[in-house]
Structure formats: C-alpha cells, structure tokens
Design a protein around this motif. Structure first.
Motif, PDB file in Angstrom:
ATOM      1  N   GLY A 120       0.675  -1.244   0.137  1.00 52.09           N
ATOM      2  CA  GLY A 120      -0.025  -0.009  -0.214  1.00 52.09           C
ATOM      3  C   GLY A 120       0.431   1.208  -0.020  1.00 52.09           C
ATOM      4  O   GLY A 120       0.138   2.355  -1.132  1.00 52.09           O
ATOM      5  N   LEU A 121       2.449   0.715   0.539  1.00 52.90           N
ATOM      6  CA  LEU A 121       2.920   2.575   0.292  1.00 52.90           C
ATOM      7  C   LEU A 121       3.548   2.387  -0.834  1.00 52.90           C
ATOM      8  O   LEU A 121       4.164   3.519  -0.724  1.00 52.90           O
ATOM      9  N   VAL A 122       3.665   1.597  -1.055  1.00 50.94           N
ATOM     10  CA  VAL A 122       4.523   1.509  -2.940  1.00 50.94           C
ATOM     11  C   VAL A 122       3.364   2.475  -3.649  1.00 50.94           C
ATOM     12  O   VAL A 122       4.026   2.967  -4.230  1.00 50.94           O
ATOM     13  N   LEU A 123       2.233   1.718  -3.551  1.00 50.76           N
ATOM     14  CA  LEU A 123       0.899   2.651  -4.521  1.00 50.76           C
ATOM     15  C   LEU A 123       0.732   4.140  -4.230  1.00 50.76           C
ATOM     16  O   LEU A 123       0.429   5.004  -4.822  1.00 50.76           O
ATOM     17  N   ALA A 124       0.866   4.279  -2.905  1.00 54.49           N
ATOM     18  CA  ALA A 124       0.330   5.773  -2.209  1.00 54.49           C
ATOM     19  C   ALA A 124       1.787   6.630  -2.243  1.00 54.49           C
ATOM     20  O   ALA A 124       1.619   7.675  -2.703  1.00 54.49           O
ATOM     21  N   SER A 125       2.633   6.046  -2.334  1.00 58.13           N
ATOM     22  CA  SER A 125       4.171   6.894  -2.406  1.00 58.13           C
ATOM     23  C   SER A 125       4.527   6.842  -3.574  1.00 58.13           C
ATOM     24  O   SER A 125       4.992   8.137  -4.101  1.00 58.13           O
ATOM     25  N   VAL A 126       4.347   6.579  -4.556  1.00 61.12           N
ATOM     26  CA  VAL A 126       4.947   6.258  -5.852  1.00 61.12           C
ATOM     27  C   VAL A 126       3.426   6.336  -7.405  1.00 61.12           C
ATOM     28  O   VAL A 126       3.471   4.965  -7.548  1.00 61.12           O
ATOM     29  N   PRO A 127       2.510   7.483  -7.136  1.00 63.20           N
ATOM     30  CA  PRO A 127       1.586   7.151  -8.647  1.00 63.20           C
ATOM     31  C   PRO A 127       2.238   6.213  -9.462  1.00 63.20           C
ATOM     32  O   PRO A 127       1.173   5.214  -9.967  1.00 63.20           O
ATOM     33  N   GLU A 128       2.750   6.870  -9.969  1.00 64.23           N
ATOM     34  CA  GLU A 128       3.488   6.100 -11.396  1.00 64.23           C
ATOM     35  C   GLU A 128       4.212   5.115 -11.106  1.00 64.23           C
ATOM     36  O   GLU A 128       5.107   4.461 -12.605  1.00 64.23           O
ATOM     37  N   CYS A 129       4.193   4.544 -10.198  1.00 56.42           N
ATOM     38  CA  CYS A 129       4.399   3.375 -10.085  1.00 56.42           C
ATOM     39  C   CYS A 129       4.571   1.747 -10.900  1.00 56.42           C
ATOM     40  O   CYS A 129       2.846   1.968 -11.792  1.00 56.42           O
ATOM     41  N   PRO A 130       5.119   0.922 -11.823  1.00 55.41           N
ATOM     42  CA  PRO A 130       4.619  -0.025 -12.745  1.00 55.41           C
ATOM     43  C   PRO A 130       4.336  -0.788 -12.416  1.00 55.41           C
ATOM     44  O   PRO A 130       4.397  -1.427 -11.243  1.00 55.41           O
ATOM     45  N   GLU A 131       3.217  -1.607 -12.975  1.00 57.79           N
ATOM     46  CA  GLU A 131       2.846  -2.966 -12.815  1.00 57.79           C
ATOM     47  C   GLU A 131       1.741  -2.383 -11.342  1.00 57.79           C
ATOM     48  O   GLU A 131       1.563  -2.839 -10.480  1.00 57.79           O
ATOM     49  N   ALA A 132       1.340  -1.107 -11.034  1.00 55.85           N
ATOM     50  CA  ALA A 132       0.100  -0.623 -10.357  1.00 55.85           C
ATOM     51  C   ALA A 132      -0.531  -1.622 -10.519  1.00 55.85           C
ATOM     52  O   ALA A 132      -1.459  -2.896  -8.845  1.00 55.85           O
ATOM     53  N   VAL A 133      -1.588  -1.769 -11.202  1.00 56.43           N
ATOM     54  CA  VAL A 133      -2.914  -2.622 -11.083  1.00 56.43           C
ATOM     55  C   VAL A 133      -1.975  -4.652 -10.553  1.00 56.43           C
ATOM     56  O   VAL A 133      -3.021  -4.151  -9.605  1.00 56.43           O
ATOM     57  N   LEU A 134      -1.237  -4.783 -11.260  1.00 56.12           N
ATOM     58  CA  LEU A 134      -0.641  -6.036 -10.675  1.00 56.12           C
ATOM     59  C   LEU A 134      -0.428  -5.517  -9.217  1.00 56.12           C
ATOM     60  O   LEU A 134      -0.477  -6.636  -8.322  1.00 56.12           O
ATOM     61  N   LEU A 135       0.239  -4.810  -8.333  1.00 52.97           N
ATOM     62  CA  LEU A 135       0.545  -4.423  -6.856  1.00 52.97           C
ATOM     63  C   LEU A 135      -0.512  -4.508  -6.430  1.00 52.97           C
ATOM     64  O   LEU A 135      -1.120  -5.965  -5.303  1.00 52.97           O
ATOM     65  N   GLU A 136      -1.818  -3.542  -7.050  1.00 52.33           N
ATOM     66  CA  GLU A 136      -3.335  -4.095  -5.918  1.00 52.33           C
ATOM     67  C   GLU A 136      -3.353  -5.250  -6.242  1.00 52.33           C
ATOM     68  O   GLU A 136      -4.136  -6.079  -5.167  1.00 52.33           O
ATOM     69  N   SER A 137      -3.965  -6.319  -6.990  1.00 51.12           N
ATOM     70  CA  SER A 137      -3.780  -7.525  -6.805  1.00 51.12           C
ATOM     71  C   SER A 137      -3.081  -8.420  -6.363  1.00 51.12           C
ATOM     72  O   SER A 137      -4.023  -9.745  -5.474  1.00 51.12           O
ATOM     73  N   LEU A 138      -1.675  -7.919  -6.234  1.00 48.00           N
ATOM     74  CA  LEU A 138      -0.650  -9.163  -4.901  1.00 48.00           C
ATOM     75  C   LEU A 138      -2.162  -8.398  -3.615  1.00 48.00           C
ATOM     76  O   LEU A 138      -2.205  -9.363  -2.910  1.00 48.00           O
ATOM     77  N   GLN A 139      -2.191  -7.352  -3.526  1.00 49.26           N
ATOM     78  CA  GLN A 139      -2.982  -6.621  -2.022  1.00 49.26           C
ATOM     79  C   GLN A 139      -4.004  -7.856  -1.946  1.00 49.26           C
ATOM     80  O   GLN A 139      -4.469  -8.172  -0.603  1.00 49.26           O
ATOM     81  N   HIS A 140      -5.109  -7.959  -3.111  1.00 45.56           N
ATOM     82  CA  HIS A 140      -6.028  -8.722  -2.477  1.00 45.56           C
ATOM     83  C   HIS A 140      -5.842 -10.424  -2.220  1.00 45.56           C
ATOM     84  O   HIS A 140      -6.257 -10.557  -0.993  1.00 45.56           O
ATOM     85  N   ASP A 141      -4.362 -10.808  -2.838  1.00 45.81           N
ATOM     86  CA  ASP A 141      -4.412 -12.618  -2.624  1.00 45.81           C
ATOM     87  C   ASP A 141      -3.450 -12.251  -1.132  1.00 45.81           C
ATOM     88  O   ASP A 141      -3.918 -12.715  -0.315  1.00 45.81           O
ATOM     89  N   LEU A 142      -2.709 -10.709  -1.168  1.00 42.99           N
ATOM     90  CA  LEU A 142      -2.656 -11.312   0.352  1.00 42.99           C
ATOM     91  C   LEU A 142      -3.301 -11.592   1.743  1.00 42.99           C
ATOM     92  O   LEU A 142      -3.195 -12.016   2.723  1.00 42.99           O
ATOM     93  N   PHE A 143      -4.754 -10.764   1.066  1.00 42.84           N
ATOM     94  CA  PHE A 143      -5.232 -10.618   2.646  1.00 42.84           C
ATOM     95  C   PHE A 143      -6.484 -12.222   2.056  1.00 42.84           C
ATOM     96  O   PHE A 143      -6.412 -12.874   3.378  1.00 42.84           O
ATOM     97  N   ASP A 144      -6.150 -12.934   0.978  1.00 36.28           N
ATOM     98  CA  ASP A 144      -6.850 -15.230   0.710  1.00 36.28           C
ATOM     99  C   ASP A 144      -5.622 -15.233   1.849  1.00 36.28           C
ATOM    100  O   ASP A 144      -5.967 -16.247   2.503  1.00 36.28           O
ATOM    101  N   VAL A 145      -3.539 -15.004   1.508  1.00 40.45           N
ATOM    102  CA  VAL A 145      -2.476 -15.536   2.553  1.00 40.45           C
ATOM    103  C   VAL A 145      -3.416 -15.279   4.123  1.00 40.45           C
ATOM    104  O   VAL A 145      -3.236 -16.812   4.664  1.00 40.45           O
ATOM    105  N   GLY A 146      -3.926 -14.176   4.335  1.00 41.82           N
ATOM    106  CA  GLY A 146      -4.166 -13.931   5.483  1.00 41.82           C
ATOM    107  C   GLY A 146      -5.562 -14.664   6.536  1.00 41.82           C
ATOM    108  O   GLY A 146      -5.003 -15.785   6.886  1.00 41.82           O
ATOM    109  N   ALA A 147      -6.629 -14.353   4.970  1.00 36.83           N
ATOM    110  CA  ALA A 147      -7.176 -15.376   5.624  1.00 36.83           C
ATOM    111  C   ALA A 147      -7.283 -17.253   5.660  1.00 36.83           C
ATOM    112  O   ALA A 147      -7.942 -17.791   6.276  1.00 36.83           O
ATOM    113  N   ASP A 148      -6.165 -17.721   4.920  1.00 37.66           N
ATOM    114  CA  ASP A 148      -6.078 -19.185   4.762  1.00 37.66           C
ATOM    115  C   ASP A 148      -5.483 -19.076   5.775  1.00 37.66           C
ATOM    116  O   ASP A 148      -5.532 -20.793   6.579  1.00 37.66           O
ATOM    117  N   LEU A 149      -4.626 -18.696   6.245  1.00 36.63           N
ATOM    118  CA  LEU A 149      -3.783 -19.211   7.965  1.00 36.63           C
ATOM    119  C   LEU A 149      -4.518 -18.576   9.074  1.00 36.63           C
ATOM    120  O   LEU A 149      -3.918 -19.339  10.238  1.00 36.63           O
TER     121      LEU A 149
END
Length: 195
Positions: free
Chosen positions: A46-75
């Motif tokens: 989230g800090l990457v996306l908020a701090s660097v708005p022009e960050c490459p692959e922002a859509v991919l990074l946001e999808s990873l955030q969703h996945d990480l909630f899945d990881v937490g739910a699994d654990l």
C-alpha cells in the motif's frame, strides 16, 4: 462477505485473539505471527502504491494486495481433517501460477545479473525491495508455523514466488534494471568509501 459493525470488541484486552474458526489463542501464537507478517507486507505494498503514483505494474500490485488478504484468511483458519473442498478460503495453485507468469513476462525484458542488487535506485524500487524483505520474513514465519501445525502448502509456495516477483518488480521500477546498483564485493574493506 465481511461485515464490520464495530471496530473494538475488548475481547483481545487479555492478550488473546480469535482465529477464523473461533478458537482463542495468544496474540503471539505462531499462526497469528504468520498472518501478522503477511498483513505488514500488504501495508508495505500500500505504501508503494501511495508513495509512487507512477509505479509500474500498479494494477498487478493491487491484485497482490487482494491475494495477501486471501493468504491471511487461509492462515487464520486451521486446517482440519474433515474440511470439505471449498469450505474455507484457501490459496490455490492458480494464484501461484499467476505470479510465475508475471515473473516470466517482466523478467524477459531485463538483462541477466552479474552481481547482487543493492536495495534502492528509484523510490518505487526501494519500496519494492523493502516489500521483498518483509515477504521473506513472512515466509519464515509461515515455515515456523508449519513446524507446529499443518498448513495449506500453497501458502508457502505463494510467498516464496511473491518475493521473487517483488525482486523483479524492483528491477522493472529501476528503468528495467538500468538504474540497478550492483554489489561490489569487498570494495571498501581497505579504506573509506569515496566522498
């Protein structure tokens, strides 16, 4: 769907928390530590996306955030022998395959490395290297948990692959590796670095 009507419950005031199956455990239980590390990793992304708005692959990074909630739910829900397929949210091999496809796609445009990369370069790359190290810490916490109880093996595979992807993303954020700063082994053993 998750529904939160109250933010504080006072149920954790004694140092315990509830797992996804209702079990109460100490807040320093290896399971809680593992999904806590995953939560921290998500916050760094989230800090990457908020701090660097022009960050490459922002859509991919946001999808990873969703996945990480899945990881937490699994654990947060212990595996049970009687668990039925689809009963709980579990990380899948397809999620891992998606990471591998992203690594292959992004790495194809990068020059091979001849040394280790120093964390840094562009602000986005520095944040992504930081995320990579937090991911490795989360992976170690999951290994510790796995030494005590069975877990979904895809969780560990996912985190391992994710750290690789974050490394590749850091290189992409460094102008496809052009701004990477490479380690020069032993360069400053004999004296002060140049000023």
């Amino acid at each position: 769907m998750v529904y939160l009507s109250r933010i504080y419950t006072r149920s954790g005031d004694g140092g315990e928390t509830g797992l996804g199956d209702g079990t109460r455990v100490p807040k320093n239980d290896p399971r809680v530590c593992a999904y806590g590390e995953v939560d921290e990793l998500n916050a760094v992304l989230g800090l990457v996306l908020a701090s660097v708005p022009e960050c490459p692959e922002a859509v991919l990074l946001e999808s990873l955030q969703h996945d990480l909630f899945d990881v937490g739910a699994d654990l947060c829900v212990p595996l049970s022998e009687s668990e039925q397929a689809g009963q709980h949210l579990r990380v899948t091999a397809q999620q891992v395959a998606r990471l591998e496809a992203a690594i292959d796609r992004l790495n194809a445009h990068l020059e091979p490395l001849h040394s280790f990369v120093l964390p840094g370069g562009s602000p986005a790359a520095a944040w992504l290297h930081f995320a990579r190290t937090v991911c490795r810490r989360a992976e170690r916490a999951v290994v510790t948990l796995q030494q005590h109880v069975p877990i979904n093996p895809q969780v560990l595979i996912y985190l391992n692959r994710l750290s690789d992807l974050l490394f590749v993303l850091a290189r992409v954020a460094n102008d496809n590796g052009q701004r990477d700063r490479l380690w020069k082994p032993g360069q400053f053993r004999e004296g002060e670095p140049p000023s």
